[in-house]
Design a protein around this motif. Sequence first.
Motif, PDB file in Angstrom:
ATOM      1  N   ALA B 145      48.158 -40.901 -26.006  1.00 14.89           N
ATOM      2  CA  ALA B 145      48.275 -42.359 -25.861  1.00 14.89           C
ATOM      3  C   ALA B 145      47.129 -43.018 -26.603  1.00 14.89           C
ATOM      4  O   ALA B 145      46.027 -42.479 -26.643  1.00 14.89           O
ATOM      5  CB  ALA B 145      48.252 -42.759 -24.397  1.00 14.89           C
ATOM      6  N   PRO B 146      47.379 -44.171 -27.220  1.00 15.48           N
ATOM      7  CA  PRO B 146      46.290 -44.873 -27.883  1.00 15.48           C
ATOM      8  C   PRO B 146      45.261 -45.332 -26.853  1.00 15.48           C
ATOM      9  O   PRO B 146      45.600 -45.507 -25.685  1.00 15.48           O
ATOM     10  CB  PRO B 146      46.982 -46.065 -28.537  1.00 15.48           C
ATOM     11  N   SER B 147      44.017 -45.515 -27.283  1.00 14.56           N
ATOM     12  CA  SER B 147      42.978 -45.789 -26.289  1.00 14.56           C
ATOM     13  C   SER B 147      43.186 -47.123 -25.589  1.00 14.56           C
ATOM     14  O   SER B 147      42.683 -47.308 -24.491  1.00 14.56           O
ATOM     15  CB  SER B 147      41.596 -45.704 -26.926  1.00 14.56           C
ATOM     16  N   PHE B 148      43.959 -48.048 -26.192  1.00 11.29           N
ATOM     17  CA  PHE B 148      44.152 -49.302 -25.449  1.00 11.29           C
ATOM     18  C   PHE B 148      45.053 -49.095 -24.238  1.00 11.29           C
ATOM     19  O   PHE B 148      44.898 -49.777 -23.225  1.00 11.29           O
ATOM     20  CB  PHE B 148      44.669 -50.424 -26.357  1.00 11.29           C
ATOM     21  N   VAL B 149      45.981 -48.109 -24.327  1.00 14.85           N
ATOM     22  CA  VAL B 149      46.820 -47.820 -23.162  1.00 14.85           C
ATOM     23  C   VAL B 149      45.962 -47.217 -22.054  1.00 14.85           C
ATOM     24  O   VAL B 149      46.047 -47.626 -20.889  1.00 14.85           O
ATOM     25  CB  VAL B 149      47.969 -46.871 -23.542  1.00 14.85           C
ATOM     26  N   TRP B 150      45.083 -46.264 -22.426  1.00 13.58           N
ATOM     27  CA  TRP B 150      44.176 -45.707 -21.410  1.00 13.58           C
ATOM     28  C   TRP B 150      43.281 -46.782 -20.840  1.00 13.58           C
ATOM     29  O   TRP B 150      43.010 -46.814 -19.638  1.00 13.58           O
ATOM     30  CB  TRP B 150      43.334 -44.569 -21.995  1.00 13.58           C
ATOM     31  N   ALA B 151      42.804 -47.669 -21.698  1.00 13.14           N
ATOM     32  CA  ALA B 151      41.912 -48.733 -21.221  1.00 13.14           C
ATOM     33  C   ALA B 151      42.635 -49.587 -20.185  1.00 13.14           C
ATOM     34  O   ALA B 151      42.084 -49.892 -19.118  1.00 13.14           O
ATOM     35  CB  ALA B 151      41.447 -49.589 -22.403  1.00 13.14           C
ATOM     36  N   VAL B 152      43.878 -49.949 -20.475  1.00 15.67           N
ATOM     37  CA  VAL B 152      44.633 -50.787 -19.543  1.00 15.67           C
ATOM     38  C   VAL B 152      44.887 -50.049 -18.231  1.00 15.67           C
ATOM     39  O   VAL B 152      44.699 -50.597 -17.140  1.00 15.67           O
ATOM     40  CB  VAL B 152      45.972 -51.228 -20.194  1.00 15.67           C
ATOM     41  N   ILE B 153      45.275 -48.763 -18.341  1.00 19.36           N
ATOM     42  CA  ILE B 153      45.586 -48.003 -17.131  1.00 19.36           C
ATOM     43  C   ILE B 153      44.329 -47.797 -16.277  1.00 19.36           C
ATOM     44  O   ILE B 153      44.332 -48.013 -15.066  1.00 19.36           O
ATOM     45  CB  ILE B 153      46.225 -46.646 -17.501  1.00 19.36           C
ATOM     46  N   LEU B 154      43.210 -47.417 -16.935  1.00 20.26           N
ATOM     47  CA  LEU B 154      41.968 -47.207 -16.190  1.00 20.26           C
ATOM     48  C   LEU B 154      41.496 -48.500 -15.544  1.00 20.26           C
ATOM     49  O   LEU B 154      41.015 -48.517 -14.409  1.00 20.26           O
ATOM     50  CB  LEU B 154      40.870 -46.664 -17.121  1.00 20.26           C
ATOM     51  N   MET B 155      41.641 -49.596 -16.281  1.00 20.84           N
ATOM     52  CA  MET B 155      41.204 -50.891 -15.763  1.00 20.84           C
ATOM     53  C   MET B 155      42.028 -51.254 -14.529  1.00 20.84           C
ATOM     54  O   MET B 155      41.489 -51.690 -13.505  1.00 20.84           O
ATOM     55  CB  MET B 155      41.394 -51.939 -16.849  1.00 20.84           C
ATOM     56  N   LEU B 156      43.324 -51.035 -14.632  1.00 25.60           N
ATOM     57  CA  LEU B 156      44.214 -51.352 -13.521  1.00 25.60           C
ATOM     58  C   LEU B 156      43.846 -50.520 -12.292  1.00 25.60           C
ATOM     59  O   LEU B 156      43.742 -51.031 -11.188  1.00 25.60           O
ATOM     60  CB  LEU B 156      45.660 -51.060 -13.957  1.00 25.60           C
ATOM     61  N   LEU B 157      43.622 -49.213 -12.500  1.00 29.23           N
ATOM     62  CA  LEU B 157      43.378 -48.315 -11.381  1.00 29.23           C
ATOM     63  C   LEU B 157      41.984 -48.487 -10.804  1.00 29.23           C
ATOM     64  O   LEU B 157      41.816 -48.582  -9.595  1.00 29.23           O
ATOM     65  CB  LEU B 157      43.562 -46.854 -11.820  1.00 29.23           C
ATOM     66  N   PHE B 158      40.954 -48.523 -11.677  1.00 29.24           N
ATOM     67  CA  PHE B 158      39.582 -48.432 -11.175  1.00 29.24           C
ATOM     68  C   PHE B 158      38.802 -49.733 -11.234  1.00 29.24           C
ATOM     69  O   PHE B 158      37.632 -49.768 -10.894  1.00 29.24           O
ATOM     70  CB  PHE B 158      38.830 -47.325 -11.923  1.00 29.24           C
ATOM     71  N   ALA B 159      39.425 -50.804 -11.686  1.00 31.55           N
ATOM     72  CA  ALA B 159      38.731 -52.087 -11.636  1.00 31.55           C
ATOM     73  C   ALA B 159      39.505 -53.083 -10.781  1.00 31.55           C
ATOM     74  O   ALA B 159      38.918 -53.924 -10.109  1.00 31.55           O
ATOM     75  CB  ALA B 159      38.532 -52.643 -13.044  1.00 31.55           C
ATOM     76  N   PHE B 160      40.846 -52.974 -10.789  1.00 29.36           N
ATOM     77  CA  PHE B 160      41.639 -53.910  -9.984  1.00 29.36           C
ATOM     78  C   PHE B 160      42.037 -53.310  -8.634  1.00 29.36           C
ATOM     79  O   PHE B 160      41.661 -53.821  -7.588  1.00 29.36           O
ATOM     80  CB  PHE B 160      42.893 -54.345 -10.754  1.00 29.36           C
ATOM     81  N   TYR B 161      42.799 -52.190  -8.668  1.00 29.70           N
ATOM     82  CA  TYR B 161      43.292 -51.634  -7.407  1.00 29.70           C
ATOM     83  C   TYR B 161      42.168 -51.044  -6.575  1.00 29.70           C
ATOM     84  O   TYR B 161      42.078 -51.275  -5.380  1.00 29.70           O
ATOM     85  CB  TYR B 161      44.374 -50.593  -7.685  1.00 29.70           C
ATOM     86  N   LEU B 162      41.317 -50.234  -7.209  1.00 36.24           N
ATOM     87  CA  LEU B 162      40.108 -49.737  -6.559  1.00 36.24           C
ATOM     88  C   LEU B 162      38.949 -50.419  -7.255  1.00 36.24           C
ATOM     89  O   LEU B 162      38.561 -49.996  -8.325  1.00 36.24           O
ATOM     90  CB  LEU B 162      39.967 -48.220  -6.755  1.00 36.24           C
ATOM     91  N   PRO B 163      38.409 -51.476  -6.703  1.00 37.68           N
ATOM     92  CA  PRO B 163      37.390 -52.246  -7.453  1.00 37.68           C
ATOM     93  C   PRO B 163      36.058 -51.512  -7.532  1.00 37.68           C
ATOM     94  O   PRO B 163      35.052 -51.946  -6.987  1.00 37.68           O
ATOM     95  CB  PRO B 163      37.282 -53.555  -6.673  1.00 37.68           C
ATOM     96  N   LEU B 164      36.048 -50.379  -8.244  1.00 38.71           N
ATOM     97  CA  LEU B 164      34.826 -49.585  -8.354  1.00 38.71           C
ATOM     98  C   LEU B 164      33.974 -50.015  -9.536  1.00 38.71           C
ATOM     99  O   LEU B 164      32.762 -49.888  -9.530  1.00 38.71           O
ATOM    100  CB  LEU B 164      35.184 -48.101  -8.529  1.00 38.71           C
ATOM    101  N   PHE B 165      34.630 -50.501 -10.598  1.00 41.22           N
ATOM    102  CA  PHE B 165      33.910 -50.825 -11.829  1.00 41.22           C
ATOM    103  C   PHE B 165      34.183 -52.274 -12.228  1.00 41.22           C
ATOM    104  O   PHE B 165      35.205 -52.843 -11.852  1.00 41.22           O
ATOM    105  CB  PHE B 165      34.362 -49.889 -12.956  1.00 41.22           C
TER     106      PHE B 165
END
Lengths: 277, 341
Positions: B145-165
């Motif tokens: 996957a291109p890094s923007f897809v990973w960026a979006v997925i990681l952001m969704l998981l670890f910044a929005f759903y789990l506000p760790l970052f």
Amino acid sequence: MKRIVAILLLNPLSLLGLVLVSAVVCGAVFADWIAPFPEHRGAVVDFSNFNQPPNWPYIMGTDLVGRDIFSRILYAYRISLLLGVVVLVIAVPIGVISGLAAGYLKGWPSFVIMRITDVFLSIPPLVLAMSMMGLLEPTLINGMLAVTAMWWPWYTRLVYNVTRAEKQEGYVLAAETLGASTPHILFREILPNCLPPILTKMTLDFGFVILIASSLSFLGLGVQPPTPDLGSMVADGAKYLPDSWWLTVFPGLAILVAVFGFNLIGDALRDILGAES
Amino acid sequence: MIALTRLIAKRLATASLVLIGVSMLIFAIARVIPGDPARIALGPNATNEQVAKLRTELRLDDSLPAQYAHFVSELLQGNLGVSLYTNRPVTTDIAQFLPATLELVFVAGALMVLIGLPLGMLSARFEGKWADNLIRIVSLLGVSAPSFVWAVILMLLFAFYLPLFPIAGRISEQYAIDPVTGFLLIDTLLAGKPWAWLDAAWHIALPAFALALSGIGQAARLTRANMVETYNTPYIEMARSYGFSEGRIARRYAFKPSLIPSLTIIGLDFAAMLGNAFLVEAVFAWPGLSRYGVAVILRKDLNAILGTVLVISATFLIVNILVDLLIAWLNPRIRHAEQQP
């Protein structure tokens, strides 16, 4: 050939790859029949159904003007696959011919060709394609041109290395001794031995061309709206995270599925062809 | 040391040659485009006199070789011209935005090596077992996957759903750090503020990981492939018959020779990261070269485009020379070359 297909079908991972790639290709080719809303590929507006989360009949939700995301993904695959085919059809012959020449000939032609590839390879692929896209107009044709420009040197390198190794082999020396012409030696003697790695690389690259093209359109330097494109769909939706997650997640996964499929097949091919050569 | 010095000199010479080629290539692309850059910069409301004046300032009416010669002579004085987008010298713009991008890319590169190599090592050691299969599939997914897809997925998981970052930015607003190097992870330490350093590290973690993911996958796959090959050599069998533990064999005998080919590819992956940084920066609103680069490309700001591409390519070439030197140093055949008769 039959044996290769048999091995690909027996290995669970390459079988998964074949399934994914077939699904993507069928989805793109038969989009007119499979897509629930074929008209949503264009500039359609349906404000009564805008920004819907996944539900029936919008299995992947709708975008901000009410278009079905699943339908748009199928049509976006069409553009991606077309781009992949065109880029490889242009880039591979250029790379193969220049690689054969650089590997077989001695002296300055080889030096010049390889330094030119060095120039192309030392600009990050995406940056080179971006600059070209920006300076030209962002159209599909120019997108193909820009991606091709960054792609051929990899094939030059690959074929160059194989040719350099093969050149020392007995069969090439034999052909030279018999007085075979240089084109004959390059294309009839050496080229067949370059085919397995080229084939493997092409399979892998099909996925990576899709990946780079989506990256370009993600930055707004690709196919322009209303033509559906996976990269620009992710970019447009990213502004509405986390609430409208389906706007980005599904197109993003669509890229992942296609590239992953091509990678699985390419990996299996590498194992098979590598073992054979 | 003679061998190393000669290697450095040779590599620097090739790199300069390549850099000249890069400048000619981008220059050629930039000058053959349809449309008048001066007209585009000034907009449709400018008078013809204004456009003509800018054309003279930019030397657009000279011949191509003359334009290039002028560009090179300016470049040698450290001058890349003025950006039509920001109206500032391109060097000032790049100096402002480049450190943030480089910091991101270097941290991602470190993650790629620190995570990718051990994963590949583990995978090769347990070849064919479940750990190997798991690592292979995960690394292949990482590359797919291109890094923007990973960026979006990681952001969704670890910044929005789990506000760790954090979702965006390089550092929290309460920390005022004077830029010395432009690298916040260094500047915070220079300022003697460990809490600010932690805050900067916390901000860079997610974008750097998103950028590193495909590199991690690539490094793991390569290391595994090379190590599996090494495992089939007689000297590994000999080490086994000596009764060395599998862990020691993996680390000391199988991994070391596999490191050299992996490093070569890691150097090339660095180029991809410099480009992909544009994608990740866009997702995380990282104040690096990305927004500037895209903005100047869309405005056909020739000086700025040329400058940005040149600086990025130069960075790539320098990193690759460093990688080559590291490989030469790791390779005993080169390291001890001068001691041989």
